[in-house]
Every structure is written in structure tokens, then in C-alpha cells.
Design an enzyme around this catalytic site. Sequence first.
Site, PDB file in Angstrom:
ATOM      1  CB  THR A  76      -0.943  -0.014   1.210  1.00  0.00           C
ATOM      2  OG1 THR A  76      -1.687  -1.235   1.201  1.00  0.00           O
ATOM      3  CG2 THR A  76      -1.916   1.139   1.181  1.00  0.00           C
ATOM      4  CE1 TYR A 166       0.098  -9.904   1.576  1.00  0.00           C
ATOM      5  CE2 TYR A 166       1.756  -8.288   0.920  1.00  0.00           C
ATOM      6  CZ  TYR A 166       0.440  -8.715   0.955  1.00  0.00           C
ATOM      7  OH  TYR A 166      -0.526  -7.952   0.357  1.00  0.00           O
ATOM      8  CE  LYS A 194      -1.563  -7.809   4.088  1.00  0.00           C
ATOM      9  NZ  LYS A 194      -1.067  -6.558   3.483  1.00  0.00           N
ATOM     10  CB  ILE A 237      -1.709  -6.322   7.722  1.00  0.00           C
ATOM     11  CG1 ILE A 237      -0.971  -6.823   8.966  1.00  0.00           C
ATOM     12  CG2 ILE A 237      -0.905  -5.208   7.053  1.00  0.00           C
ATOM     13  CD1 ILE A 237       0.400  -7.423   8.681  1.00  0.00           C
TER      14      ILE A 237
END
Length: 323
Positions: A76, A166, A194, A237
Site C-alpha cells: 500500500t 506475506y 498475513k 493488516i
Amino acid sequence: MRQDTEGHTERHTERRTGRTAGGTAGRGTAPFPGGIHVPLVTPFTRGGEVAAGALEALAHEVLDAGAAGIVALGTTAEAAALEEAERELVTGVCARVCRERGAPLTVGAGAGGTRAAEASLAGLARWPEAGAALVAVPPFVRPGAAGVLAHFARLAEVSPVPLIVYHIPYRTGQALDAAALRALGSLPGVAGVKYAGGGIDQEAVALLGDLPEGFAVLAGDDVYLSPLLALGASGGILASAHLATERFAELAGAWRDGDAARARELGHGLARLSAALFTEPNPAVVKGVLHAQGRIPTPDVRLPLLPASDAAVAGALKELAAL
């Protein structure tokens, strides 16, 4: 304890205890904190520079609204489009806020190759505020589950902070089943995942039904936050949590406290907001809404991303108002 001759036993023990061979206290021995962590956007000025003041304000705002922590240099943040000096600036701003607030800081790191990922993680040693590193499964390489496990085993041995894996197969091209994720979660030095599997499938259910001790599952697909929390995830997250942060925090608390009726109500509304925020490539719509609220100086993103359309921003603002 025997010397490091069989499976790097000594270093693994150090990662569990938080002490190095020399007896110096290490970082990150506590479990990764649950709740909502916000992967901050990188605001830009009209001249295209990092708007450090706006970034600092955003960090304080989401923490004031109930975020458990912040993430610097996530997807992001458009980390891949930032220059090295800009990444240093972003990390420094986030580190300062977290130091002032006593809040957890996670920093995005890693690379497609293991040696390059080691070097990336080594740089985090200069940020004592960093409590964890968010490291994606190697993208594009598709090394197989065994290769992913070997990659993270090596990184966990050398990283100055615990790792959050991730898992986002629709970006990396590498699928991992529950058994593979469980194996990753059993590595000393790996604190959580995540989880952005693109939905709630059999593997998600299997993983959350049998977690390694101390291994946190954090929702990474914003629209699936509520069902993952219901299944036992410890938090998320979430880019969407720049907006309505207090509602996202309330949702996590409702599932934690067993208030299913309130959690379902919040979950449905927040899923609609998240869906609206992801109608165009992230973080374009999030930035468009933040700019419309006057919280960042421009809605700009860097190529190859394009700014969000007026229709997408309006749709997201409508869902936000409905909350």
C-alpha cells in the site's frame, strides 16, 4: 546446548529466547500483537515528493482511532516505486511515531532472492522501533513449498526481527496449503502470516483449526476480515483501515469478546467499504478518499499505477458515509 552443527540449533534457540550467543538481549520475543495494523500509504506533494508531514499525521490518526500498530513500506505504500532515500524517510517517520506512541511497527522487507532478502532484512537493525518484518513469499520464482520453507528458514536465522510471512498467491504465483503454512509457522523467528489467499477456502479453515503455538494469522484480504476473525485470526493488516479505523478495531474486539451479533453487523458494512476501495488497483482509491477528506495533499500514485477515477472515489465515500 550443542554447537550449531545440526539444524542450526543454537541460533534457533536464540530466536526463541531473544538472546544472542553473546548474551545481548534481542528484540521481538513477545507474540505479534493482534488487532488491526494499518499499512500506511505514502502521501505525495504536488511536486511528487514524499509528504512526510502528512504521513506522520496519518500514523497518529490511525493510532488515535484504535489501530494496534502500523506497517511501513507495505504494498500500500508503493514501496517498489520509492527510491532508497524515500524508503528511509518513510521508515524514519513511522519509527518516530511508534517510538513516541509506544506502538508496534512492522516494516516491509525482503526480495525475490534469498541473499537479497537477507540484505534487506539486515538494514532493519538500524531501526530499534521495528518489531517485525513483513516479508512476501518470493514472487514470480515459484520455488515450491519446500523452497519457500528453506527461504524463510534462512531468513529467520539471520533477521534482526521476527518475520511475518506475506502469503498472497495471486500476486506471487506460489500457492501454499495449510500444511506448508503450518511448517512456516513452526520456524523459530516466524511470528505470523498475513493471509491473503483470495477467499475463505479449505486451507484457511484447516490452518486456523490447528495453529502452531504463538503463530498469528492476520487477515490480508480486507473484505474477508470478519470471517477470518470468526475462524480465529488474531487481527488484520488492512489498507481499508485508513478509513473507519475505529470500526475495524471495534470489529476485531467484537469477535474477540464473543459479540457475534455486533461483529456480523460491522463486518458486512466494512466488507462493502473494502470492496469499494478495491474496485481499482490499491492504493489509488484509498488515496482518493484520503485526499477528499483533506488528510493528504494529493491523491497521486506513481506509475505504473494511475489515480483513481472520480466514480470509484465517490462509491467508496458513499459506503463510508453509510457506516
